[in-house]
Design an enzyme around this catalytic site. Structure first.
Site, PDB file in Angstrom:
ATOM      1  N   PRO A   1       0.802  -1.226   0.000  1.00 28.91           N
ATOM      2  CA  PRO A   1       0.000   0.000   0.000  1.00 28.91           C
ATOM      3  C   PRO A   1       0.833   1.274   0.000  1.00 28.91           C
ATOM      4  CG  PRO A   1      -0.144  -1.119   2.114  1.00 28.91           C
ATOM      5  CD  PRO A   1       0.515  -2.074   1.158  1.00 28.91           C
ATOM      6  N   ASN A   2       0.357   2.209  -0.799  1.00 24.09           N
ATOM      7  CA  ASN A   2       0.872   3.581  -0.906  1.00 24.09           C
ATOM      8  C   ASN A   2       2.192   3.690  -1.653  1.00 24.09           C
ATOM      9  OD1 ASN A   2      -1.278   4.883   0.564  1.00 24.09           O
ATOM     10  ND2 ASN A   2      -0.457   3.875   2.389  1.00 24.09           N
TER      11      ASN A   2
ATOM     12  N   ARG B   1       5.703  12.147  -2.690  1.00 22.39           N
ATOM     13  CA  ARG B   1       5.644  12.743  -1.356  1.00 22.39           C
ATOM     14  C   ARG B   1       6.757  12.142  -0.500  1.00 22.39           C
ATOM     15  NH1 ARG B   1      -0.150  11.513  -1.439  1.00 22.39           N
ATOM     16  NH2 ARG B   1      -0.948  12.917  -3.006  1.00 22.39           N
TER      17      ARG B   1
ATOM     18  N   ASN C   1       8.092  -5.591  -0.652  1.00 24.92           N
ATOM     19  CA  ASN C   1       7.929  -4.423   0.201  1.00 24.92           C
ATOM     20  C   ASN C   1       6.448  -4.326   0.520  1.00 24.92           C
ATOM     21  OD1 ASN C   1       7.783  -2.018   1.527  1.00 24.92           O
ATOM     22  ND2 ASN C   1       9.007  -0.855   0.069  1.00 24.92           N
TER      23      ASN C   1
ATOM     24  N   ALA D   1       3.060  -0.690   4.951  1.00 28.29           N
ATOM     25  CA  ALA D   1       2.571  -0.707   6.333  1.00 28.29           C
ATOM     26  C   ALA D   1       1.999  -2.069   6.744  1.00 28.29           C
ATOM     27  CB  ALA D   1       1.527   0.388   6.521  1.00 28.29           C
TER      28      ALA D   1
ATOM     29  N   HIS E   1       3.784  -4.338   9.290  1.00 27.01           N
ATOM     30  CA  HIS E   1       3.682  -4.155  10.739  1.00 27.01           C
ATOM     31  C   HIS E   1       2.348  -4.629  11.315  1.00 27.01           C
ATOM     32  CE1 HIS E   1       7.096  -1.779   9.614  1.00 27.01           C
ATOM     33  NE2 HIS E   1       6.355  -0.893   8.994  1.00 27.01           N
TER      34      HIS E   1
ATOM     35  N   ASP F   1       0.967 -15.597   7.294  1.00 30.37           N
ATOM     36  CA  ASP F   1       0.427 -16.942   7.041  1.00 30.37           C
ATOM     37  C   ASP F   1       0.555 -17.324   5.568  1.00 30.37           C
ATOM     38  OD1 ASP F   1      -0.204 -17.164   9.707  1.00 30.37           O
ATOM     39  OD2 ASP F   1      -2.363 -16.852   9.438  1.00 30.37           O
TER      40      ASP F   1
ATOM     41  N   GLU G   1      12.169  -9.700   2.467  1.00 28.02           N
ATOM     42  CA  GLU G   1      11.432  -8.530   2.948  1.00 28.02           C
ATOM     43  C   GLU G   1      12.281  -7.293   2.660  1.00 28.02           C
ATOM     44  OE1 GLU G   1      10.491  -8.754   7.127  1.00 28.02           O
ATOM     45  OE2 GLU G   1      10.201  -6.572   7.244  1.00 28.02           O
TER      46      GLU G   1
ATOM     47  N   HIS H   1      12.583  -2.927   2.735  1.00 26.12           N
ATOM     48  CA  HIS H   1      12.125  -1.576   3.081  1.00 26.12           C
ATOM     49  C   HIS H   1      13.107  -0.568   2.524  1.00 26.12           C
ATOM     50  CE1 HIS H   1       9.132  -3.391   5.542  1.00 26.12           C
ATOM     51  NE2 HIS H   1      10.071  -4.153   6.062  1.00 26.12           N
ATOM     52  N   ILE H   2      12.573   0.456   1.931  1.00 29.94           N
ATOM     53  CA  ILE H   2      13.408   1.532   1.375  1.00 29.94           C
ATOM     54  C   ILE H   2      14.103   2.269   2.521  1.00 29.94           C
ATOM     55  CG2 ILE H   2      13.333   3.707   0.071  1.00 29.94           C
ATOM     56  CD1 ILE H   2      10.787   2.476  -1.341  1.00 29.94           C
ATOM     57  N   SER H   3      13.344   2.572   3.544  1.00 27.04           N
ATOM     58  CA  SER H   3      13.878   3.282   4.710  1.00 27.04           C
ATOM     59  C   SER H   3      14.401   2.278   5.747  1.00 27.04           C
ATOM     60  CB  SER H   3      12.784   4.157   5.333  1.00 27.04           C
ATOM     61  OG  SER H   3      11.727   3.351   5.824  1.00 27.04           O
TER      62      SER H   3
ATOM     63  N   ARG I   1      13.248   4.444  12.818  1.00 33.23           N
ATOM     64  CA  ARG I   1      12.030   5.248  12.750  1.00 33.23           C
ATOM     65  C   ARG I   1      11.134   4.960  13.959  1.00 33.23           C
ATOM     66  NH1 ARG I   1       9.543   4.897   6.909  1.00 33.23           N
ATOM     67  NH2 ARG I   1       8.415   6.713   7.726  1.00 33.23           N
TER      68      ARG I   1
ATOM     69  N   ARG J   1       7.144   0.781  13.662  1.00 32.36           N
ATOM     70  CA  ARG J   1       7.732   0.208  12.438  1.00 32.36           C
ATOM     71  C   ARG J   1       8.810  -0.841  12.745  1.00 32.36           C
ATOM     72  NH1 ARG J   1       5.681   3.633   8.405  1.00 32.36           N
ATOM     73  NH2 ARG J   1       5.367   5.742   9.167  1.00 32.36           N
TER      74      ARG J   1
HETATM   75  O1  CA2 Z   1      10.580   1.914   4.037  1.00 35.06           O
HETATM   76  C1  CA2 Z   1       9.731   1.254   3.416  1.00 35.06           C
HETATM   77  O2  CA2 Z   1       9.897   0.821   2.281  1.00 35.06           O
HETATM   78  C2  CA2 Z   1       8.354   1.023   4.068  1.00 35.06           C
HETATM   79  O3  CA2 Z   1       7.970  -0.317   3.783  1.00 35.06           O
HETATM   80  C3  CA2 Z   1       7.402   1.998   3.400  1.00 35.06           C
HETATM   81  C4  CA2 Z   1       6.002   2.011   4.013  1.00 35.06           C
HETATM   82  C5  CA2 Z   1       6.073   2.129   5.529  1.00 35.06           C
HETATM   83  O4  CA2 Z   1       4.775   1.995   6.076  1.00 35.06           O
HETATM   84  C6  CA2 Z   1       6.990   1.084   6.142  1.00 35.06           C
HETATM   85  O5  CA2 Z   1       7.043   1.282   7.535  1.00 35.06           O
HETATM   86  C7  CA2 Z   1       8.385   1.206   5.561  1.00 35.06           C
HETATM   87  C8  CA2 Z   1       5.212   3.180   3.492  1.00 35.06           C
HETATM   88  C9  CA2 Z   1       5.032   3.173   2.016  1.00 35.06           C
HETATM   89  C10 CA2 Z   1       4.359   4.443   1.645  1.00 35.06           C
HETATM   90  O6  CA2 Z   1       5.131   5.052   0.663  1.00 35.06           O
HETATM   91  C11 CA2 Z   1       4.950   6.374   0.428  1.00 35.06           C
HETATM   92  C12 CA2 Z   1       5.790   6.924  -0.485  1.00 35.06           C
HETATM   93  C13 CA2 Z   1       5.695   8.248  -0.769  1.00 35.06           C
HETATM   94  C14 CA2 Z   1       4.744   9.023  -0.135  1.00 35.06           C
HETATM   95  C15 CA2 Z   1       3.906   8.484   0.793  1.00 35.06           C
HETATM   96  C16 CA2 Z   1       4.005   7.127   1.072  1.00 35.06           C
END
Ligand code: CA2
Length: 151
Positions: A14-15, A22, A83, A86, A89, A96, A107, A109-111, A116, A120
């Protein structure tokens, strides 16, 4: 080293369709289309085909993991770079699904989620993943594909 000719699935939750639009300070400036190009280049290096997906819906991600498990069992899939956003978490369903499908998942994660917010730090995927990649920006996708290839 795995034989070439297989597919790597790169699955985004998602997202992640908002990537590059953003929060560039957290996730960088690359868009999801840029990530797809980067993954295609990494797959090409290893002779893999790329199956690149994104969904905002948990059940669609569960279905993709099931399909990946079936493809891996047939020998056509090397593994999944996932990836889960959210859902990482929160999702017992994805935990499952990975366990049930018996599929090789990295798994991603970009960040650096551990640097954080505390919410997370918990991952439902890590216990059923082959490995975890976090904090290397979108370059992590290429590193994860290399990890699948060189395993
Ligand atoms: O660091 C990552 O890749 C995450 O999986 C990204 C998720 C976050 O919930 C995880 O804790 C860490 C969020 C993805 C949302 O990506 C956005 C990108 C640009 C603007 C808003 C959201």
């Amino acid at each position: 080293m795995r034989p070439p000719g297989q597919t790597v699935m790169v699955l985004n939750g998602p997202n992640l369709n908002l990537l590059g639009q953003r929060e560039p300070a957290v996730y960088g400036a690359a868009t999801l289309a840029d990530v797809e190009r980067l993954c295609a280049a990494a797959c090409e290096r290893y002779g893999y085909a790329l199956d690149f997906r994104q969904s905002n819906h948990e059940g669609v991600l569960v279905d993709a993991i099931h399909a990946a498990g079936a493809a891996q069992a047939q020998g056509t899939l090397a593994g999944v770079v996932f990836n889960a956003g959210a859902y990482t978490h929160t999702s017992v369903a994805l935990h499952d699904a990975i366990k049930g499908a018996d599929v090789r998942v990295i798994e991603l994660h970009i960040s650096n989620v551990h640097a954080r917010e505390p919410f997370r730090h918990r991952s439902w995927l890590s216990p059923v993943a082959q490995g975890v990649m976090a904090g290397f920006g979108v370059r992590g996708y290429a590193l994860a594909i290399a990890a699948l290839a060189e395993d």
